[in-house]
Structures are given as structure tokens and as C-alpha cells.
Design an enzyme around this catalytic site. Structure first.
Site, PDB file in Angstrom:
ATOM      1  N   GLU A 112       6.689  11.165  48.963  1.00 10.24           N
ATOM      2  CA  GLU A 112       7.835  12.071  48.817  1.00 10.24           C
ATOM      3  C   GLU A 112       8.123  12.288  47.339  1.00 10.24           C
ATOM      4  O   GLU A 112       7.470  11.745  46.468  1.00 10.24           O
ATOM      5  CB  GLU A 112       9.080  11.468  49.482  1.00 10.24           C
ATOM      6  CG  GLU A 112       9.534  12.175  50.762  1.00 10.24           C
ATOM      7  CD  GLU A 112      10.253  13.496  50.527  1.00 10.24           C
ATOM      8  OE1 GLU A 112      10.194  14.031  49.407  1.00 10.24           O
ATOM      9  OE2 GLU A 112      10.882  13.990  51.459  1.00 10.24           O
TER      10      GLU A 112
ATOM     11  N   ASN B 238      17.332  16.424  53.464  1.00  7.51           N
ATOM     12  CA  ASN B 238      16.126  16.565  52.654  1.00  7.51           C
ATOM     13  C   ASN B 238      16.308  17.663  51.636  1.00  7.51           C
ATOM     14  O   ASN B 238      17.240  18.443  51.669  1.00  7.51           O
ATOM     15  CB  ASN B 238      14.930  16.895  53.563  1.00  7.51           C
ATOM     16  CG  ASN B 238      14.074  15.687  53.835  1.00  7.51           C
ATOM     17  OD1 ASN B 238      13.616  15.025  52.916  1.00  7.51           O
ATOM     18  ND2 ASN B 238      13.876  15.377  55.112  1.00  7.51           N
TER      19      ASN B 238
ATOM     20  N   ASP C  50      11.465  20.074  54.984  1.00  6.86           N
ATOM     21  CA  ASP C  50      11.507  18.784  54.292  1.00  6.86           C
ATOM     22  C   ASP C  50      11.745  19.034  52.808  1.00  6.86           C
ATOM     23  O   ASP C  50      12.658  19.758  52.442  1.00  6.86           O
ATOM     24  CB  ASP C  50      10.208  18.015  54.574  1.00  6.86           C
ATOM     25  CG  ASP C  50      10.345  16.517  54.402  1.00  6.86           C
ATOM     26  OD1 ASP C  50      11.048  16.065  53.472  1.00  6.86           O
ATOM     27  OD2 ASP C  50       9.737  15.767  55.193  1.00  6.86           O
TER      28      ASP C  50
END
Length: 285
Positions: free
Chosen positions: A18, A150, A197
Site C-alpha cells: 500500500e 482509503n 482503494d
């Protein structure tokens, strides 16, 4: 831009990569569940581990004037990380949550304030929040009642924030006042082929979004129109970062939950006709 040829930029050994950001001429990203932060210098695929925590590490931003220091969305809160491994917790707002929760993605706005979201481990609906950390180190809950928070993404203007409520498939556009408090919130886009996301804004004001479960990257015009879909060879892309000069889109991905991950968990690079903005540093007071 509709038929890119992705390159594997770093190997498929991340569980839940991420937080891809361009920082001081290098790409940095995390592997959330293993608590690790990595860097790849410009033009290099030689990944190096910068630090490792004993709690999940969602995302980081550099601290202005303090080389090697980071502000982080980690564990149940916000922390300052030192090059020697020292951790200074500014706040742990999810420490006593009714349902066990952790911090997730985060980014600094153009004024040097750090924004980060949270989620319950069991993704309890409405248990996620968005937090803002001001330069004085104070941490404020800005939005609540979300589920999986997110994204947060900014263009050059600190008055407009993009954030995803992933489980609801919604990307929100939030107007902010001078203090960073919401003035109005609207649905910018609704994603139906997966969950929005990580995201980033390019130099033309377009929003790029990794679509978890969709195996695709979306690009939206400033008015919310979907103008491009970029398929990627991983079903769970998690974040995106545009190189500021070279026309490359970096995509992190996750292998967690997949019986046959293939390339999932790798860091990909796709040629695109767009440029990004380097990460803004946290303006610690």
C-alpha cells in the site's frame, strides 16, 4: 492509454502492499500487515527495507526538515518514526475502538497536514473514520461512519479532498475550509466492478484509482467522468503513484486471501501519458 504493458517493478512477496508515494527522488511503499516500509531509488528496481514495526503500517509521509523521519498511519494511531527506529505516538484514536481496528492509507495535503483513514479488522459497517493530523501534532476525527477508509488524495489545492469509502464503492469529494474541516461532501464517483482503494491526482487534475477486486485502474476527469480503464494482471491493486517526470504509473497489489496469487503482491509499473506530484511533507511545528 487503454492497452498498457505492465512491468513487474518489485517481486511478488508483499502480503498487502500500500501507500505508494514519490518522495525525494524515490518510490516508497509499505507492506501493511508486516509493518514494513520500502524504498526504490529513481530508475532502480533494487528494493530496500527502510524500517519495520511490530504493528501494521498503512502509509507514511516525510517530515519536513528532518531527513529520514516519517509520519505514519500505523497500528491504532498516528506516529512519528525516526531513522534509528524510534517511535513517538501522537495519538491512538482507534486503541479503544468497540471493534478492533487499525489505521490504513494516508497522505499529506499541500499545507503539510497528514490525513489517514481507519477500518475495523472485521470491516464492521460504519466503524471507519478519517483523521487529520495538524502541524502541532494534534489529531482530529474529520469524518466518521465510513467502513473501509482509503485513498485520501489531494491535488495542488488543499481545499478539495478525495477519499474512498471502499466497502460502499463510493469515492467522495470533500470541500474543506481553511482549518481543514469539511464544508460539504458529495459522491464524486460510484465504482461497480470492485472497490475503490488507493488513489492519486495527476498534474491535470484527473484522479487515478486502484480498484480492489476489479483488476483495473480507473482514471476520472475532474467532473467525475470515467475517462480510462487500465487492466492490470492482479485482481487486488491497492494504491497508485505517478512518476513526476517519466510517464510511469506505479501500482501496488495484495496477495492476501488469494489461493493462487500469481503476480499479486508485486509492485507494477505501467507506461501512461500523465505525470504526478511528489509527496508533500508533514509540516511538523
Amino acid at each position: 492509454m487503454t492497452d498498457p504493458h505492465p512491468l513487474v517493478w518489485a517481486p511478488a512477496d508483499h502480503q498487502l502492499a500500500e501507500g505508494a508515494r514519490w518522495v525525494d527522488g524515490r518510490l516508497v511503499h509499505t507492506d501493511i500487515l508486516t509493518g514494513r516500509l520500502f524504498e526504490l531509488p529513481a530508475g532502480s528496481r533494487d528494493r530496500r527495507e527502510l524500517l519495520s514495526l511490530d504493528v501494521p503500517l498503512g502509509a507514511v509521509a516525510p517530515v519536513a526538515g528532518r531527513p529520514g523521519h516519517w509520519i505514519a498511519a500505523a497500528g491504532t494511531g498516528i506516529a512519528l518514526l525516526a531513522p534509528d527506529g524510534g517511535v513517538e505516538w501522537l495519538a491512538r484514536p482507534e486503541q479503544d475502538a468497540a471493534t478492533p481496528a487499525r489505521m490504513n492509507d494516508g497522505v499529506c495535503d499541500p499545507r503539510g497536514r497528514f490525513w489517514a483513514g481507519s477500518l475495523a479488522y472485521d470491516t464492521t459497517p460504519g466503524a471507519g473514520s478519517l483523521y487529520r493530523t495538524d502541524p502541532d501534532g494534534s489529531v482530529h476525527r474529520v469524518l466518521s461512519g465510513l467502513t473501509i477508509v482509503n485513498g485520501p488524495a489531494f491535488g495542488p489545492d488543499a481545499r478539495e479532498l478525495f477519499v474512498a469509502d471502499s466497502a460502499a464503492g463510493r469515492i467522495l469529494r470533500v470541500g474543506l475550509d481553511e482549518a481543514g474541516d469539511p464544508r460539504e461532501t458529495e459522491v464524486f464517483a460510484q465504482v461497480t466492478e470492485g472497490e475503490p482503494d488507493g488513489m492519486t491526482v495527476d498534474t491535470e487534475g484527473h484522479l487515478w484509482v486502484a480498484v480492489w477486486g476489479g483488476g483495473v485502474i480507473h482514471r476520472y476527469a475532474p467532473d467525475g467522468t470515467l475517462v480510462a480503464r487500465l487492466p492490470v494482471p492482479v485482481p487486488q491493486p491497492t494504491s497508485v503513484c505517478l512518476h513526476p517526470d517519466q510517464g510511469l504509473l506505479f501500482v501496488t497489489s495484495a496477495a492476501i486471501g488469494l489461493a493462487d496469487p500469481g503476480l499479486s503482491g508485486s509492485l507494477l509499473a505501467l507506461p501512461v501519458d500523465a505525470r504526478g506530484l511528489p509527496a508533500t511533507a508533514y509540516a511538523a511545528g
